[in-house]
Design a protein around this motif. Structure first.
Motif, PDB file in Angstrom:
ATOM      1  N   SER A 141     -11.806  -0.709   3.359  1.00 49.31           N
ATOM      2  CA  SER A 141     -10.352  -0.719   3.495  1.00 49.31           C
ATOM      3  C   SER A 141      -9.972  -1.954   4.294  1.00 49.31           C
ATOM      4  O   SER A 141     -10.832  -2.632   4.851  1.00 49.31           O
ATOM      5  CB  SER A 141      -9.887   0.495   4.306  1.00 49.31           C
ATOM      6  OG  SER A 141      -9.922   1.660   3.553  1.00 49.31           O
ATOM      7  N   THR A 150      -2.348  -2.828   6.329  1.00 51.59           N
ATOM      8  CA  THR A 150      -1.533  -2.606   5.131  1.00 51.59           C
ATOM      9  C   THR A 150      -0.084  -2.320   5.525  1.00 51.59           C
ATOM     10  O   THR A 150       0.852  -2.862   4.923  1.00 51.59           O
ATOM     11  CB  THR A 150      -2.127  -1.466   4.287  1.00 51.59           C
ATOM     12  OG1 THR A 150      -3.513  -1.756   4.057  1.00 51.59           O
ATOM     13  CG2 THR A 150      -1.424  -1.343   2.935  1.00 51.59           C
ATOM     14  N   GLU A 161      -7.711  -6.137   2.377  1.00 51.83           N
ATOM     15  CA  GLU A 161      -9.107  -5.803   2.066  1.00 51.83           C
ATOM     16  C   GLU A 161      -9.946  -7.081   1.877  1.00 51.83           C
ATOM     17  O   GLU A 161     -11.149  -7.081   2.093  1.00 51.83           O
ATOM     18  CB  GLU A 161      -9.169  -4.941   0.807  1.00 51.83           C
ATOM     19  CG  GLU A 161      -9.016  -3.432   1.043  1.00 51.83           C
ATOM     20  CD  GLU A 161      -7.614  -2.973   1.404  1.00 51.83           C
ATOM     21  OE1 GLU A 161      -6.669  -3.782   1.307  1.00 51.83           O
ATOM     22  OE2 GLU A 161      -7.459  -1.786   1.798  1.00 51.83           O
ATOM     23  N   ARG A 206      -1.599   4.079  -1.744  1.00 55.71           N
ATOM     24  CA  ARG A 206      -2.109   4.237  -0.382  1.00 55.71           C
ATOM     25  C   ARG A 206      -3.351   5.131  -0.361  1.00 55.71           C
ATOM     26  O   ARG A 206      -3.410   6.129  -1.061  1.00 55.71           O
ATOM     27  CB  ARG A 206      -1.032   4.814   0.538  1.00 55.71           C
ATOM     28  CG  ARG A 206       0.209   3.941   0.694  1.00 55.71           C
ATOM     29  CD  ARG A 206      -0.098   2.502   1.098  1.00 55.71           C
ATOM     30  NE  ARG A 206      -0.870   2.326   2.305  1.00 55.71           N
ATOM     31  CZ  ARG A 206      -0.354   2.197   3.524  1.00 55.71           C
ATOM     32  NH1 ARG A 206       0.947   2.238   3.693  1.00 55.71           N
ATOM     33  NH2 ARG A 206      -1.125   2.015   4.573  1.00 55.71           N
ATOM     34  N   GLY A 207      -4.305   4.710   0.439  1.00 54.40           N
ATOM     35  CA  GLY A 207      -5.550   5.470   0.517  1.00 54.40           C
ATOM     36  C   GLY A 207      -6.472   5.220  -0.666  1.00 54.40           C
ATOM     37  O   GLY A 207      -7.484   5.895  -0.841  1.00 54.40           O
ATOM     38  N   GLY A 208      -6.134   4.221  -1.474  1.00 51.71           N
ATOM     39  CA  GLY A 208      -6.840   3.999  -2.740  1.00 51.71           C
ATOM     40  C   GLY A 208      -8.284   3.537  -2.628  1.00 51.71           C
ATOM     41  O   GLY A 208      -9.020   3.556  -3.618  1.00 51.71           O
ATOM     42  N   SER A 209      -8.706   3.152  -1.443  1.00 45.68           N
ATOM     43  CA  SER A 209     -10.098   2.701  -1.315  1.00 45.68           C
ATOM     44  C   SER A 209     -11.092   3.832  -1.592  1.00 45.68           C
ATOM     45  O   SER A 209     -12.195   3.583  -2.088  1.00 45.68           O
ATOM     46  CB  SER A 209     -10.362   2.141   0.081  1.00 45.68           C
ATOM     47  OG  SER A 209      -9.540   1.035   0.306  1.00 45.68           O
TER      48      SER A 209
HETATM   49  N1  ASP Z   1      -5.553  -0.252   2.874  1.00 48.42           N
HETATM   50  C1  ASP Z   1      -4.977   0.699   1.969  1.00 48.42           C
HETATM   51  C2  ASP Z   1      -4.096   1.662   2.716  1.00 48.42           C
HETATM   52  O1  ASP Z   1      -3.938   1.570   3.913  1.00 48.42           O
HETATM   53  C3  ASP Z   1      -6.021   1.406   1.155  1.00 48.42           C
HETATM   54  C4  ASP Z   1      -6.972   2.281   1.951  1.00 48.42           C
HETATM   55  O2  ASP Z   1      -7.108   2.145   3.144  1.00 48.42           O
HETATM   56  O3  ASP Z   1      -7.612   3.126   1.336  1.00 48.42           O
HETATM   57  O4  ASP Z   1      -3.523   2.528   2.127  1.00 48.42           O
END
Ligand code: ASP
Ligand code: MG
Length: 409
Positions: free
Chosen positions: A41, A47, A74, A150-153
């Motif tokens: 991430s 982000t 990233e 969001r959270g896609g990693s």
């Molecule tokens: N950096 C991105 C986010 O904050 C993806 C991730 O962290 O999964 O949403």
């Protein structure tokens, strides 16, 4: 020797010190002879910082350009980790999403992965290098950079693991696994050694925010064993897999709860075809998601109808319901925002009767009134008054003996 995909979240790579720590962890896996693909991430907060910059320039940032901007978060961490790895003698190479060629559709900010090219990663692995890939990003067929939401990693990591047929996908985060319930509410909550995909989906969608739900769905679909662990604390974490034949499953795996529910009731509506649709149609048209629905058995040709929505949607839903009530000649409309939903989840429910009874008895013993009940194959949920949330969760946690290691049938 195994092929492991590891994903480190924002807090795990939040500073140079932490990136060095990740490098040492990766090295220790390399030293054990494992092949590694590491997905990262952006540094925690990065982000959000980038989104904020964009909004200072354009109130509603251009979707394509926002992805160009967000993907840089990233890109920083992957390069830094490879430098850190090289510094301690581990050969590695970084790839952005487009460089791997993670092909996505063109829905900027919420793109879906279509396919992943594995040849470059394979070549590196074969040559003994650690592959470090940027999470959260890809490229569409026209060469535009996209991001996955969001959270896609987490989703990137699972997708790479599926493509490479990795032995395991490890998600390193700031908690050391999935717990029987929120330890802030029940200090005796216990880390689960394993849990099924289905249970995890129920727990995740009910607010145990450990993993991106999409990533769990993806892992289930492609049968990628998923493990949640802490990057700071040693331990086995929680393994998320399919149920194994012959394996004894605990009756109940966990208790989830949702604080932000509200319920609405329309009383004395005609008991005839089409009424449920006339009540919920306008709610759906207003983009309000309905969670539980209960309709009473009719009496005197009329019936009552209750449903729950997110608390944020309560006022809006109430207004709609009031005008529906007028149209239908309903007797009354009422609602309550001070309610919560509590769910016990477990695949063991499929083969064991009496779970609901245990649940209801435990709540009754504490004189907690149940306002609504709903059940599905592996979940039983109740709505209770908000003031009973902590007591109810604690009571159920001990009624199902979740603090004990063996809750076997
Ligand atoms: N950096 C991105 C986010 O904050 C993806 C991730 O962290 O999964 O949403
Ligand atoms: Mg994250």
């Amino acid at each position: 020797m195994a092929l492991i995909v590891q994903k480190y979240g924002g807090t795990s790579v939040g500073s140079i010190e932490r990136i060095m720590h990740v490098a040492r962890k990766v090295k220790s896996f390399r030293d054990q002879g494992h092949d590694l693909v590491v997905v990262l991430s952006a540094m925690s907060g990065e982000t959000n910082r980038l989104i904020d910059l964009a909004k200072q320039v354009q109130s509603s940032p251009d979707a394509r350009e926002l992805d160009v901007l967000l993907s840089t978060g990233e890109q920083q961490t992957i390069a830094l980790l490879v430098m850190a790895l090289k510094q301690i003698g581990v050969d590695a190479r970084s790839y952005t999403g487009p460089q791997v060629r993670i092909l996505t559709d063109s829905s900027f900010n919420k793109a879906r992965i279509l396919s992943i090219e594995e040849s470059r990663m394979r070549k590196d692995l074969d040559e003994g290098r650690v592959v470090v890939a940027a999470g959260f990003q890809g490229v569409d067929e026209n060469g535009n950079t996209t991001t996955l939401g969001r959270g896609g990693s987490d989703t990137t990591a699972v997708a790479l693991a599926a493509t490479l047929k990795a032995d395991e996908c490890q998600i390193y985060t700031d908690v050391d696994g999935v717990y029987t319930t929120d330890p802030r509410v029940v200090p005796e909550a216990r880390r689960l050694n394993r849990i099924t995909f289905e249970e995890m989906l129920e727990l995740a969608s009910l607010g145990s925010k450990v993993l991106q739900i999409r990533a769990v769905e993806f892992a289930g679909k492609y049968n990628v064993p998923l493990r949640v662990l802490s990057s700071f604390k040693d331990g086995e974490g929680t393994l998320i897999t399919y149920e194994e034949d012959g394996m004894e499953e605990p009756l109940i795996s966990g208790i989830a709860f949702q604080r932000d529910e509200a319920k609405l009731t329309i009383l004395g509506v005609p008991d005839e075809p089409g009424v449920a649709y006339r009540i919920l149609g306008p709610i759906g048209d207003a983009n309000i998601e309905v969670d539980m629905i209960v309709q009473n058995v009719g009496a005197d040709d009329t019936t009552d109808f209750t449903f729950t929505v997110n608390r944020n949607d309560y006022e809006k839903a109430l207004k709609i319901l009031q005008s529906t009530a007028e149209e239908l000649g309903a007797r009354d409309v009422n609602g309550d925002v001070k309610i919560v939903k509590i769910s016990v989840v477990g695949v063991g429910m499929r083969s064991h009767a009496g779970i609901a009874a245990t649940m209801f008895k435990a709540l009754a013993d504490e004189r907690i009134n149940i306002r609504m009940i709903s059940t599905s194959e592996i979940k039983t949920s109740v709505v209770v008054d908000e003031k009973y949330l902590e007591l109810a969760v604690r009571t159920l946690h001990s009624a199902f003996k979740l603090e004990q290691e063996l809750t076997q049938a």
